[in-house]
Every structure is written in structure tokens, then in C-alpha cells.
Design a protein around this motif. Sequence first.
Motif, PDB file in Angstrom:
ATOM      1  N   PRO A 137      80.647  33.686 -31.549  1.00  0.00           N
ATOM      2  CA  PRO A 137      81.889  33.811 -32.328  1.00  0.00           C
ATOM      3  C   PRO A 137      82.879  32.665 -32.120  1.00  0.00           C
ATOM      4  N   THR A 138      82.844  32.013 -30.955  1.00  0.00           N
ATOM      5  CA  THR A 138      83.814  30.952 -30.672  1.00  0.00           C
ATOM      6  C   THR A 138      83.141  29.813 -29.915  1.00  0.00           C
ATOM      7  N   GLY A 163      85.437  31.912 -36.876  1.00  0.00           N
ATOM      8  CA  GLY A 163      84.769  33.132 -37.313  1.00  0.00           C
ATOM      9  C   GLY A 163      84.022  33.003 -38.625  1.00  0.00           C
ATOM     10  N   GLU A 164      83.904  31.808 -39.155  1.00  0.00           N
ATOM     11  CA  GLU A 164      83.261  31.609 -40.455  1.00  0.00           C
ATOM     12  C   GLU A 164      82.000  30.767 -40.341  1.00  0.00           C
ATOM     13  N   ILE A 165      81.076  31.034 -41.272  1.00  0.00           N
ATOM     14  CA  ILE A 165      79.907  30.183 -41.435  1.00  0.00           C
ATOM     15  C   ILE A 165      80.223  29.255 -42.598  1.00  0.00           C
ATOM     16  N   ILE A 184      73.317  37.317 -33.747  1.00  0.00           N
ATOM     17  CA  ILE A 184      74.763  37.130 -33.877  1.00  0.00           C
ATOM     18  C   ILE A 184      75.433  37.816 -32.708  1.00  0.00           C
ATOM     19  N   ILE A 185      76.169  37.050 -31.936  1.00  0.00           N
ATOM     20  CA  ILE A 185      76.862  37.579 -30.770  1.00  0.00           C
ATOM     21  C   ILE A 185      78.245  38.032 -31.218  1.00  0.00           C
ATOM     22  N   LYS A 186      78.586  39.277 -30.908  1.00  0.00           N
ATOM     23  CA  LYS A 186      79.898  39.800 -31.269  1.00  0.00           C
ATOM     24  C   LYS A 186      80.724  39.986 -30.028  1.00  0.00           C
TER      25      LYS A 186
END
Length: 187
Positions: A137-138, A163-165, A184-186
Motif C-alpha cells: 500500500p505504501t 493507494g492507486e495503480i 495485494i497487501i492491505k
Amino acid sequence: MENLETLFQSFETGIRSSKAEKPKDYLKSIGLDYNELRIGFNSGQFHHNREQEFKDRFEALGVLKKSDAGVREETMMAYTVFGSYGLIFPLVDKENRIVNYFALRFRLETPKEEYLNDQGIYPAYPNPLTKRLYIAPTVMDCASLLQSKTLENKEAVIALHNGEILPQYQEAIKALHELEEIIIIKR
């Protein structure tokens, strides 16, 4: 973007300076090591005592912005510096050239994260033979995963941009012809 490359080299030198105790302490507190990762420190003074042509190049790149702050001499111009007194992480293009910076300004009351622009990927475009891609995410999460050395052969990680692709991420993922899994890591 050779100017961003050259400037980042000075930031890497800056983090190794004996005067950079606070940035080193902060990195230690969050478990990151500038010897393991490409991390620099922007003291905000790289443009001091430099010719106007130098400043103009970095103003065109967005690293410097003219300011109306007071200065000692009327002939001098004040500037606001991107990522001033911050940790700097480089984002690269397909050719692995630095095209963007992510800054973590840790000395503020609430640390502030910011990007110079919308270009590039951190830490790099994944190898075309990547089979498993982690999307963090970051930049900070990505850096932590990189430093953990848990990634195996044919695994890669990239950090989302706020936070965007972005389109360059889609392009990079489409180029992974061996890709079997995206994780996808949240937070």
C-alpha cells in the motif's frame, strides 16, 4: 532526468553524513537501514550557494519552488524545497532511471508523505520473469518488505502511488508474462 539521479546521489551522501543523526535515528526507530535500501536525506540546502541556472533546472523539475519568504539580500530568491528535511526514496522508470521521489518528512508534528510527481515505480519495475508480485500500500510498507529479505527468486514487490495503480503499474504488470499470482497487501 539525470538531474534527479545526480541530486539523489547527494541525498545518499547526506544520509551518511555525521550531521544526519536525526534521520538515522528515525530510520532506526521504524526498522529501516539506509545501508540495505536506497534511501537519501534531503536537508533542504542542496541549492544554497549555487548558480541560478542550477536552481532553474530543479525548479523546472518541481524540486524547488520560488517563495516570498524574506531573504538577507534583495538580489537573492527564497525557495521552498520538495521533501525538505525528509527521507527520500527514488522511483524509477522502465530503464531504471530516477524519475520521481517519495519523501517522508519525519520531523513535522505529524510526519508527511509526498511525491514529487506521478511518474515511476518504487522500488523498480519488476523483472519480466516475476511469478509472484506483491503490491504494497505504501513506499514504507514496500521498503520494509524489501529489507526483510523474505522475497524469493522470481518474486517482486511494488508500492502503490498514494493507494492507486497508475498507468505505468498496469503496463509493468502486463509485461510480466510468467506471472502466476498477485498478492495485494492491505493495512
